[in-house]
Design an enzyme around this catalytic site. Structure first.
Site, mmCIF file in Angstrom:
data_model
loop_
_atom_site.group_PDB
_atom_site.id
_atom_site.type_symbol
_atom_site.label_atom_id
_atom_site.label_comp_id
_atom_site.label_asym_id
_atom_site.label_seq_id
_atom_site.Cartn_x
_atom_site.Cartn_y
_atom_site.Cartn_z
ATOM 1 C CE LYS A 149 -5.997 15.256 65.318
ATOM 2 N NZ LYS A 149 -4.625 15.788 65.230
ATOM 3 C CE1 TYR A 188 -33.384 33.692 54.442
ATOM 4 C CE2 TYR A 188 -31.956 31.762 54.588
ATOM 5 C CZ TYR A 188 -33.042 32.487 55.048
ATOM 6 O OH TYR A 188 -33.772 32.016 56.099
HETATM 7 C C1 LIG Z 1 -3.945 15.208 64.174
HETATM 8 C C2 LIG Z 1 -2.593 14.724 64.405
HETATM 9 C C3 LIG Z 1 -2.133 13.599 63.712
HETATM 10 C C4 LIG Z 1 -2.904 12.958 62.581
HETATM 11 O O1 LIG Z 1 -2.819 13.806 61.465
HETATM 12 P P1 LIG Z 1 -3.422 13.430 60.055
HETATM 13 O O2 LIG Z 1 -2.968 14.532 59.163
HETATM 14 O O3 LIG Z 1 -4.900 13.432 60.216
HETATM 15 O O4 LIG Z 1 -2.911 12.109 59.660
HETATM 16 C C5 LIG Z 1 -0.904 13.082 64.079
HETATM 17 N N1 LIG Z 1 -0.150 13.669 65.034
HETATM 18 C C6 LIG Z 1 -0.550 14.788 65.692
HETATM 19 C C7 LIG Z 1 0.329 15.378 66.725
HETATM 20 C C8 LIG Z 1 -1.771 15.361 65.376
HETATM 21 O O5 LIG Z 1 -2.162 16.468 66.007
#
Ligand SMILES: *Cc1c(COP(=O)(O)O)cnc(C)c1O
Length: 391
Positions: free
Chosen positions: A53, A272
Site C-alpha cells: 500500500k 530560522y
Molecule cells: C499496513 C497493514 C499491514 C502491514 O503492516 P506492517 O506493520 O507494515 O507490516 C498488514 N495488514 C493491514 C490490515 C494493514 O493495514
C-alpha cells in the site's frame, strides 16, 4: 535482431541524472526480496504475502511489485483499488487484496483488474452481493475487527454471518483477516485477547483461509501466523517490534548534496529563529534537502517542540562521521555541523547520507518523534531514484 541501443541510452541518462542530482534515493530491490524471504521463513508453515500500500511504503509499487512477483510472491495487499490496478501490470497472476474494500462507484476496478475486495462492513457485503449477482462470481475477503476499532465487521456480526445457513451460496470469502493493535509490544495482553477472538472467528468460518499478523505479529510466534501473514514494513527494512530490523537488510538510502560549506564563529546562530547557537568556531554544511523532501522539520537540531521532548538527535553521515543537524530544517535545505569532519575529507558537491546503512530509518524516525513508516511514506518526489535489481 533486438535493438538495445535505446535501453542503453536510457540507462546512461539515468546514471547521469543520479550522479548530477541534488538529492537521490537508492532502493535495493534485492534487499526487499531477501527481507520477504526472511519474513516467509519466520512465518513458519504460513505463506507470507507482501503489503504494497501507499506506493510500496513510498518506495515505488511498480519496481517493488515486479521484484517480489519475480521472487515468487503471489499474495499482495494494497489499500485502494487504484493501487491494485497499478500493481496488476507487474504482478499478472497474483492475488491482489484491497484492504479498504469496495464502495459504490469503485466496483469496476475489481472486475477490470481482477482485484479481491476485503469487505469491511455489512454495507460493503450487500453491495458486493448485488454487483456479483449481476457480474457473476468474484472472489472477496472479509475483515473482522477484533479490538482495533478501525475496519471490519464486529465479532458478533461476523459470527452471525458465519451461522447464516444461506451464507455459502451467497457469500464465500477466500480469506478472513483481522489486524492487531499492539503487535509491536510482545508483552501486550491485548495480543492474546485479539488472538482468542480471532480463533472464534476462524472456527466459525472453518475451511476458509485466515490471516491475523502484519510484520510485528509474525515476531509474536506461530500462534499468530494462521494461513497467511501480511508483512509490510519489514520488507522495507524497518522495525515493527523494536530492534527487529536488525534481522533485515537495509533497503532505502537517501542522500543529498552539500551545496556550500561555511565557517561560522562561536556565538553566531544558525537557521530560522536563531535557535542553534554555536559554542565553538564551526564549519557548517548546507545540504539540498528539507521538509518538502520528507526530511521532517520535527527532527531539526533545535527549535521545534519535538526536539525538546525527544532525547535522540537527528544526524547525517558523511566520510565516516555522524554529523548533527544544526538548527531548524527548512523547506529545501538542512544545515549540518561538520566541524568534527577533517576539512580535507569533504567538499561542496559531496553527498551526505540522510537515511541508509549508517542512519537507520528508525533512528531518523525517533529523532522526529515518529515511526519509520512515516519517514518512508513521506520521502518526496524530488529524490532522483535508482533501483538496484536483485542479483
Ligand atoms: C499496513 C497493514 C499491514 C502491514 O503492516 P506492517 O506493520 O507494515 O507490516 C498488514 N495488514 C493491514 C490490515 C494493514 O493495514
Amino acid at each position: 535482431m533486438t535493438d538495445y541501443s535505446n535501453e542503453l541510452i536510457d540507462e546512461e541518462a539515468e546514471a547521469e541524472a543520479f550522479e548530477s542530482a541534488a538529492s537521490r534515493l537508492t532502493v535495493d530491490l534485492g534487499a526487499i526480496v531477501e527481507n520477504w524471504k526472511t519474513m516467509q521463513r519466520l512465518s513458519g508453515s504460513a505463506r507470507a504475502a507482501a503489503v504494497l500500500k501507499a506506493d510500496a511504503y513510498g518506495l515505488g509499487v511498480e519496481d517493488v511489485g515486479e521484484a517480489l512477483y519475480e521472487a515468487g510472491a503471489r499474495d499482495f495487499f494494497v489499500a485502494l483499488p487504484e493501487e491494485g490496478a497499478n500493481l496488476r501490470t507487474f504482478a499478472p497472476e497474483a492475488r491482489i487484496f484491497v484492504l479498504s474494500g469496495m464502495w459504490p462507484g469503485s466496483e469496476q476496478f475489481f472486475f477490470d483488474y481482477d482485484l479481491v475486495p476485503v469487505l469491511i462492513s455489512r454495507e460493503q457485503i450487500a453491495l458486493f452481493s448485488a454487483v456479483t449477482s449481476e457480474h457473476g462470481e468474484h472472489p472477496c475477503a472479509l475483515q473482522v475487527d477484533t479490538g482495533f476499532n478501525r475496519l471490519g465487521l464486529s465479532v458478533e456480526e461476523a459470527l452471525e454471518l458465519a451461522e447464516d445457513t444461506a451464507r455459502p451460496a451467497t457469500f464465500s470469502p477466500v480469506l478472513i483477516l483481522s489486524h492487531l493493535a499492539c503487535g509491536d509490544d510482545a508483552n501486550a495482553e491485548m495480543n492474546r485477547e485479539q488472538l482468542e477472538r480471532f480463533r472464534l472467528i476462524a472456527d466459525a468460518f472453518e475451511g476458509i483461509e485466515t490471516s491475523l499478523s502484519a510484520s510485528a505479529g509474525i515476531f509474536l510466534g506461530s500462534d499468530y501466523h494462521f494461513d497467511l501473514t501480511r508483512p509490510g514494513i519489514a520488507l522495507y527494512g524497518g522495525d515493527s517490534q523494536p530492534g527487529t530490523a536488525k534481522q533485515l537488510k537495509t533497503v532505502a538510502t537517501a542522500e543529498a548534496r552539500i551545496l556550500q560549506i561555511r565557517n561560522a564563529k562561536a556565538g553566531e546562530t544558525v537557521s530560522y529563529g536563531a535557535t542553534w547557537k554555536l559554542e565553538r568556531d564551526s564549519r557548517l554544511a548546507i545540504v539540498a534537502t528539507g521538509y518538502a523532501d520528507g526530511y521532517m522539520r520535527a527532527q531539526s537540531g533545535s527549535g521545534t517542540p519535538v526536539r525538546d521532548a525527544v532525547k535522540i538527535e537527528g544526524h547525517g553521515y558523511i566520510a565516516g562521521h555522524r554529523v548533527p543537524i544544526a538548527g531548524r530544517i527548512t523547506m529545501d535545505l538542512t544545515i549540518f555541523d561538520v566541524t568534527d569532519v577533517p576539512e580535507s575529507k569533504i567538499r561542496p558537491g559531496d553527498f551526505i547520507e540522510l537515511i541508509g546503512p549508517h542512519i537507520p530509518v528508525d533512528e531518523a524516525a525517533e529523532a522526529a518523534g515518529t515511526i519509520g513508516y512515516e519517514i518512508l511514506t513521506s520521502l518526496g518526489l524530488r529524490y532522483q531514484r535508482r533501483y538496484i535489481q536483485p542479483s
